[in-house]
Design an enzyme around this catalytic site. Sequence first.
Site, PDB file in Angstrom:
ATOM      1  N   PRO A 132      -1.313   7.270   5.801  1.00  0.00           N
ATOM      2  CA  PRO A 132      -0.385   8.388   6.055  1.00  0.00           C
ATOM      3  C   PRO A 132       0.834   8.004   6.893  1.00  0.00           C
ATOM      4  CG  PRO A 132      -2.463   8.689   7.265  1.00  0.00           C
ATOM      5  CD  PRO A 132      -2.633   7.502   6.384  1.00  0.00           C
ATOM      6  N   GLU A 173      -9.861   6.235  10.714  1.00  0.00           N
ATOM      7  CA  GLU A 173      -8.536   6.546  11.265  1.00  0.00           C
ATOM      8  C   GLU A 173      -7.447   5.608  10.759  1.00  0.00           C
ATOM      9  OE1 GLU A 173      -7.636   9.392  12.997  1.00  0.00           O
ATOM     10  OE2 GLU A 173      -9.646   9.806  12.241  1.00  0.00           O
ATOM     11  N   ARG A 191       1.569   3.210 -16.443  1.00  0.00           N
ATOM     12  CA  ARG A 191       2.175   3.908 -17.583  1.00  0.00           C
ATOM     13  C   ARG A 191       3.637   3.531 -17.802  1.00  0.00           C
ATOM     14  NH1 ARG A 191       4.223   8.572 -17.028  1.00  0.00           N
ATOM     15  NH2 ARG A 191       3.024   9.664 -18.599  1.00  0.00           N
ATOM     16  N   ASP A 205      13.166   8.616 -18.512  1.00  0.00           N
ATOM     17  CA  ASP A 205      14.575   8.875 -18.244  1.00  0.00           C
ATOM     18  C   ASP A 205      14.750  10.276 -17.691  1.00  0.00           C
ATOM     19  OD1 ASP A 205      15.079   6.425 -19.222  1.00  0.00           O
ATOM     20  OD2 ASP A 205      15.830   7.090 -21.158  1.00  0.00           O
TER      21      ASP A 205
END
Length: 246
Positions: A89, A116, A154, A169
Site C-alpha cells: 500500500p 504489516e 492481455r 487504444d
Amino acid sequence: MDIGVVSLFPELTESMVSHGVLGRAIKREQVTFNCVNPRDFATDVHRTVDDRPYGGGPGMVLKVEPVRAAIDKARAELPAGSPVIFLGPQGTKFDQSVAIKLSQLPGMLLVAGRYEGFDERLLESVGGEEISLGDFVLSGGEVAAAAIIDSVVRLLPGVLGDDSSAEQDSFMGGLLDHPHYTRPEDFEGMTVPQVLLNGNHSEIRRWRLKQSLGRTWQRRPDLLEQKELSEEEQKLLQEFIAENAK
Ligand code: 9D3
C-alpha cells in the site's frame, strides 16, 4: 514473457492465474509462470517468515532473509532486465500506462507482502520499486499480483484476439466507456436507446462519444482534467450536461 511471483500463498496465486486468458497464455507458452515461497527458505524448525516490529506496535513484519532468498531463487530463472516489483500500500499507483510499460519487458518479478509489510532493508538490498493498486486495504499482495499479471498479459501480442487493440487504444483515449446493450430490446420496460437500432453509424458514433464524455464528467472528472477535448467533444459534453441538468 517470464513472470515470477514470491508469495507465502503459492496455491492462491497459482489458482488465480491458471484460468481464462492468462491460463491459456501459460498453456500456449506465451507466458511462463513461476511462484516461489519464502517459507521454503526459512531455516529454523518453525520455518518462521515473520517477526515483531522493532519499536513496537501491532502486527508482524516479513523477515528479510527468507524473502530475499526467495527473490534470489525466482530471479535466477528470469531474463536480464526483469524488474523486481514489491506490492504494497505504500507503493506508487498502478495504472494502464504502467501495465503497458511492463508488457514491453522480457519478464518481471512480483513480490507479494503479507502482515504489516516488508522489512525496509529488503527493498533497499534488492532495489526495485513498490507498487500499490490504490487507496484501499487488501490482506496481502497476492490479489494485487494477479491483477497486475492479468492486465499485463492481455497486452502481450497474440494473447487476445485482433480486435483487442482498439479496446486498448480506447482506454488510452482517457475516457470511460459508453453504455452497452444487447437483446432483448425491451427488458422490464427498459428499452435500448433508439439511436442504436437505426443503423446510422455516424449518429451511433456521436451518441457513444457523448455518453463516454458524459460519464467521465460525472464519475471521473480527474480523467477529463488531463484530457484535451476536440471542438466536437466539447460540444457533445455541453449537450450531455444540458440534457442531464434538467
Ligand atoms: C491494516 C494494515 N495497515 C495498517 C497501518 C497497513 C497495511 C499493511 C499491509 C495495509 C495493507 C497491507 C497489505 N496490502 C498489500 O499487500 C497490498 C495492497 C493494498 O493493501 N492496497 C492496495 N494495493 C496493494 S498492493 C499490496
